[in-house]
Design a protein around this motif. Structure first.
Motif, PDB file in Angstrom:
ATOM      1  N   LEU A   1      35.663  42.288  44.059  1.00 42.83           N
ATOM      2  CA  LEU A   1      35.622  42.149  45.705  1.00 42.83           C
ATOM      3  C   LEU A   1      36.040  40.581  45.789  1.00 42.83           C
ATOM      4  CD1 LEU A   1      31.982  44.555  45.583  1.00 42.83           C
ATOM      5  CD2 LEU A   1      35.072  45.045  45.527  1.00 42.83           C
TER       6      LEU A   1
ATOM      7  N   SER B   1      26.868  40.325  43.121  1.00 45.10           N
ATOM      8  CA  SER B   1      27.478  38.838  43.329  1.00 45.10           C
ATOM      9  C   SER B   1      27.010  37.210  42.910  1.00 45.10           C
ATOM     10  CB  SER B   1      27.116  39.254  44.887  1.00 45.10           C
ATOM     11  OG  SER B   1      28.191  40.186  46.160  1.00 45.10           O
TER      12      SER B   1
ATOM     13  N   GLY C   1      35.601  48.596  36.993  1.00 40.58           N
ATOM     14  CA  GLY C   1      35.312  47.716  37.997  1.00 40.58           C
ATOM     15  C   GLY C   1      36.345  46.900  39.095  1.00 40.58           C
ATOM     16  N   GLU C   2      35.567  46.708  39.576  1.00 38.72           N
ATOM     17  CA  GLU C   2      36.682  46.192  41.517  1.00 38.72           C
ATOM     18  C   GLU C   2      35.845  44.482  41.585  1.00 38.72           C
ATOM     19  OE1 GLU C   2      38.685  48.042  45.024  1.00 38.72           O
ATOM     20  OE2 GLU C   2      36.906  48.439  45.048  1.00 38.72           O
TER      21      GLU C   2
ATOM     22  N   SER D   1      32.389  38.388  43.679  1.00 34.42           N
ATOM     23  CA  SER D   1      30.941  39.552  43.762  1.00 34.42           C
ATOM     24  C   SER D   1      32.584  40.771  43.424  1.00 34.42           C
ATOM     25  CB  SER D   1      30.834  39.734  45.561  1.00 34.42           C
ATOM     26  OG  SER D   1      31.014  41.395  45.586  1.00 34.42           O
ATOM     27  N   ALA D   2      31.026  41.478  42.501  1.00 39.83           N
ATOM     28  CA  ALA D   2      32.052  42.773  42.256  1.00 39.83           C
ATOM     29  C   ALA D   2      31.108  43.908  41.618  1.00 39.83           C
ATOM     30  CB  ALA D   2      33.111  42.332  40.708  1.00 39.83           C
ATOM     31  N   ARG D   3      32.145  45.146  41.922  1.00 36.39           N
ATOM     32  CA  ARG D   3      31.690  46.560  42.258  1.00 36.39           C
ATOM     33  C   ARG D   3      31.438  47.307  40.400  1.00 36.39           C
ATOM     34  NH1 ARG D   3      34.416  49.487  44.586  1.00 36.39           N
ATOM     35  NH2 ARG D   3      33.310  49.268  46.707  1.00 36.39           N
TER      36      ARG D   3
ATOM     37  N   ASN E   1      26.623  52.529  39.664  1.00 31.80           N
ATOM     38  CA  ASN E   1      27.770  52.296  40.741  1.00 31.80           C
ATOM     39  C   ASN E   1      27.141  51.261  41.937  1.00 31.80           C
ATOM     40  OD1 ASN E   1      29.894  51.643  42.527  1.00 31.80           O
ATOM     41  ND2 ASN E   1      29.357  53.270  43.468  1.00 31.80           N
ATOM     42  N   LYS E   2      27.104  49.791  41.477  1.00 32.38           N
ATOM     43  CA  LYS E   2      26.844  48.784  41.754  1.00 32.38           C
ATOM     44  C   LYS E   2      27.435  47.463  41.912  1.00 32.38           C
ATOM     45  CE  LYS E   2      22.263  48.400  41.230  1.00 32.38           C
ATOM     46  NZ  LYS E   2      20.850  48.442  40.628  1.00 32.38           N
ATOM     47  N   THR E   3      26.591  46.595  42.956  1.00 32.30           N
ATOM     48  CA  THR E   3      27.987  45.420  43.304  1.00 32.30           C
ATOM     49  C   THR E   3      26.714  44.387  43.653  1.00 32.30           C
ATOM     50  OG1 THR E   3      28.911  46.520  45.426  1.00 32.30           O
ATOM     51  CG2 THR E   3      28.931  43.880  45.122  1.00 32.30           C
TER      52      THR E   3
ATOM     53  N   LYS F   1      40.322  44.157  44.356  1.00 35.31           N
ATOM     54  CA  LYS F   1      40.301  45.241  45.944  1.00 35.31           C
ATOM     55  C   LYS F   1      41.805  44.312  46.720  1.00 35.31           C
ATOM     56  CE  LYS F   1      38.042  45.295  50.198  1.00 35.31           C
ATOM     57  NZ  LYS F   1      36.586  44.847  50.816  1.00 35.31           N
TER      58      LYS F   1
END
Length: 178
Positions: free
Chosen positions: A100, A134, A97-98, A116-118, A130-132, A47
């Protein structure tokens, strides 16, 4: 004077590289138990670029994968999928992914890692997942850098394993890579 130098050395670190990711038995078995084809791993970004750079006691703690922690997560997922027999470009599913959140603190008595990652799965240009995810972990640390720094390094790698474990055990994720 010597006591002050020793105290300073106990608190500071130097440059270190995170350990290469190793697949876990638990994650491998979870993936093997999921029937279906699998997926390939695509792009993972951060991010904010600052998330790709963390330190322990003032010393740099770099990712072994392109000096990027978003790449560390990407490689961890790829290794787990390969170990579980689910790395495949034949299904058309692509995981991306990303990153976060990414923090590591060796602490004086308690160390912490917060990641934390999406995670997304695309198939035929459609987002099907699509889920985050942690992970917040703690461990016993020490005032002494020679104890705290290696503990932080080990526990950061364990936090990544826990994060990947949450991803691969998620029922919706499992459905997306079938």
């Amino acid at each position: 004077m010597l006591a002050m130098i020793a105290a300073g050395m106990a608190l500071t670190g130097c440059a270190a590289v995170a350990p290469n990711y190793q697949a876990t038995i638990k994650n491998t078995r979870t993936l093997q138990a999921n029937p279906g084809g699998g997926a390939t791993v695509g792009q993972f970004n951060a991010k904010d670029d600052s998330l790709n750079h963390i330190s322990i006691r003032g010393g740099t703690f770099s990712s072994p994968y392109g000096d990027s922690y978003s790449e560390y997560i990407k490689e961890a997922l790829r290794i787990e999928l390969e170990s579980g027999g689910k790395l495949s470009d034949k299904t058309g599913a692509v995981i991306s992914g990303e990153l976060l959140k990414n923090s590591l603190d060796s602490g004086i008595s308690t160390g912490t890692a917060n990641i934390s990652a999406r995670v997304q799965v695309m198939r035929d240009n459609s987002r099907i997942f699509n889920k985050t995810f942690s992970v917040d972990t703690t461990w016993e640390s020490s005032f002494v850098g020679a104890i705290a720094i290696p503990a932080a390094q080990r526990n950061y790698a364990n936090a990544i394993k826990q994060l990947i474990g949450k991803v691969v055990s998620d029922r919706d994720f499992q459905q997306a890579i079938k």
